[in-house]
Write a protein that holds these residues in place. Structure first.
Motif, mmCIF file in Angstrom:
data_model
loop_
_atom_site.group_PDB
_atom_site.id
_atom_site.type_symbol
_atom_site.label_atom_id
_atom_site.label_comp_id
_atom_site.label_asym_id
_atom_site.label_seq_id
_atom_site.Cartn_x
_atom_site.Cartn_y
_atom_site.Cartn_z
ATOM 1 N N GLY A 99 -95.354 18.192 12.639
ATOM 2 C CA GLY A 99 -95.264 18.734 13.356
ATOM 3 C C GLY A 99 -95.592 20.589 13.144
ATOM 4 N N GLU A 100 -95.582 21.016 13.766
ATOM 5 C CA GLU A 100 -96.346 22.374 13.216
ATOM 6 C C GLU A 100 -95.684 23.670 12.695
ATOM 7 N N ASP A 101 -94.076 23.713 13.968
ATOM 8 C CA ASP A 101 -93.424 24.168 13.443
ATOM 9 C C ASP A 101 -92.040 23.575 13.419
ATOM 10 N N LYS A 102 -92.058 23.148 13.947
ATOM 11 C CA LYS A 102 -90.477 22.209 14.750
ATOM 12 C C LYS A 102 -90.852 20.605 14.206
ATOM 13 N N VAL A 103 -89.842 20.396 13.492
ATOM 14 C CA VAL A 103 -90.445 19.046 13.039
ATOM 15 C C VAL A 103 -89.830 17.909 14.535
ATOM 16 N N THR A 104 -91.226 17.171 14.195
ATOM 17 C CA THR A 104 -91.845 16.182 15.545
ATOM 18 C C THR A 104 -91.608 14.547 14.733
#
Length: 402
Positions: A213-218
């Protein structure tokens, strides 16, 4: 007038100050906590509170008014930055607070995932404080995908709550089996089956390679090559004693803040109790991470401040609630070499741990009678015949009289 300062407003600190007053201490008492609320219970956080079955005020160990009514200066949302051992004072919020006796009840801190693995991404949570649970609670919506890292009791309890609320739950445990550090295979098998029955995917012998993820976990990549799409992550990979303040003050550290069997540190004016403190047991320094130990040590230190000269005798007990199962644990299973299974009907089972012919611990699932009898046997140093324990026809109370 004697002055007692207690750093850490958890179960151990709260137990210590209440005990001091109940035993007649008439000096000044200051209780300092980093959180903005009075001392509260932690076990319900990941269960009843997260499920919305318990209001915040019901978590409080005592009503807020208790502290003022008993002349206890409760300072919440405050942090002790240093201990001045020479002048017997702590520095908190830029102020000096003098003490004759200082009690360190600083507790423990959860281990977190390193930044390189994605531990700093938004949506990665730990379970320790009221704030931790308040931050993750809005994510518990039916259909959300959660990864739980760690197959200890914290991780399993979080998995149970998530499953009950209709989330899609995957739990990964790097060790060959869940609960490997704290329980026998029989207990691991019992809870693995219980979670699988509630549609939790349990992956053992599988580690987390990294979160994506970029800033948030995906998502997540696992060590077996599996990739998962995720909405959030709960990390339950253990805790470490909060001993930094004590270490900076030059106190002896050994698996936490080292104390003698009376709860006193290497400085005779400073005591420690609870998760942060290690005490002598069987030739080593032991820590017990439990409510019972926090209460018992907090009260022991209070008694010894008042001159009781009482040595600590640990009486370990623990519990865990998962789905409709209440697990009660007595004793310490370390070093067991055999396990006896006792069944009491379809829904109740207990596992009795022996080292040689000595009963040292038991895990009881929905079997409070077995727990109470086993606990009393262990504390009395009695070890019943394993064959009698395993026989469901044996009246457990008879074992106490043997």
């Amino acid at each position: 007038m004697q002055k007692v300062v207690v750093v850490g407003a958890g179960q151990a600190g709260a137990s210590c100050v209440a005990r001091l007053r109940s035993k007649g201490f008439d000096g000044s008492i200051t209780l300092i906590g980093e959180e903005p609320v009075p001392p509260y219970q932690r076990p319900p956080l990941s269960k009843a509170y997260l499920l919305g079955e318990m209001e915040q005020e019901r978590l409080y160990l005592r009503p807020e008014s208790f502290y003022a009514e008993n002349g206890i200066d409760l300072r919440v949302n405050d942090t002790v930055s240093a201990i001045d051992r020479g002048d017997r004072a702590v520095i908190a919020g830029g102020h000096r607070i003098d003490y004759d006796h200082l009690v360190l009840a600083t507790g423990s801190v959860p281990r977190r995932l390193p930044p390189a693995v994605g531990g700093l991404l938004d949506g990665v949570h730990v379970v320790r404080t009221l704030l931790d649970v308040d931050e993750m609670a809005p994510r518990f919506v039916a259909g959300a995908r959660v990864l739980i890292v760690g197959g200890g009791y914290i991780g399993l309890e979080a998995a149970a709550v998530a499953s009950k609320l209709g989330l899609e739950v995957t739990l990964v445990e790097m060790a060959p089996r869940i609960l490997q550090r704290v329980a026998a295979e029989q207990t691991s098998d019992f809870f693995r089956a219980e979670h699988q029955r509630h549609n939790v995917t349990v992956l053992e012998g599988v580690g987390l390679t990294r979160l994506t993820g970029e800033d948030k976990v995906t998502g997540a990549e696992l060590s077996d090559g599996t990739t998962l799409a995720l909405d959030f992550v709960i990390v339950g990979v253990g805790i470490t004693p909060a001993a930094e303040l004590a270490e900076a003050a030059g106190l002896d550290i050994d698996n936490g803040i080292k104390v003698d069997d009376h709860g006193r540190t290497s400085d005779p004016a400073i005591w420690a109790a609870g998760d942060c403190a290690s005490f002598p047991h069987d030739g080593a320094q032991m820590r017990l991470e439990s409510v019972g130990n926090a209460i018992d040590m907090g009260e022991l230190v209070a008694d010894n401040i008042l001159g009781a000269d009482r040595a600590y005798v640990p009486k370990p007990w623990f519990w865990s609630d998962q789905y409709d199962v209440k697990l009660q644990i007595a004793g310490l299973s370390t070093g067991f070499d055999s396990v006896v299974t006792r069944r009491d009907g379809a829904a109740s089972v207990s596992f009795w741990y022996y080292r040689g012919d000595r009963l040292i611990a038991l895990d009881a699932m929905n079997d409070p009678r077995a727990y109470m009898v086993g606990k009393r046997l262990i504390e009395a140093g009695k070890s019943p015949d394993p064959a009698a324990v395993a026989d469901p026809e044996t009246d457990l109370k008879v074992l106490l009289k043997a």
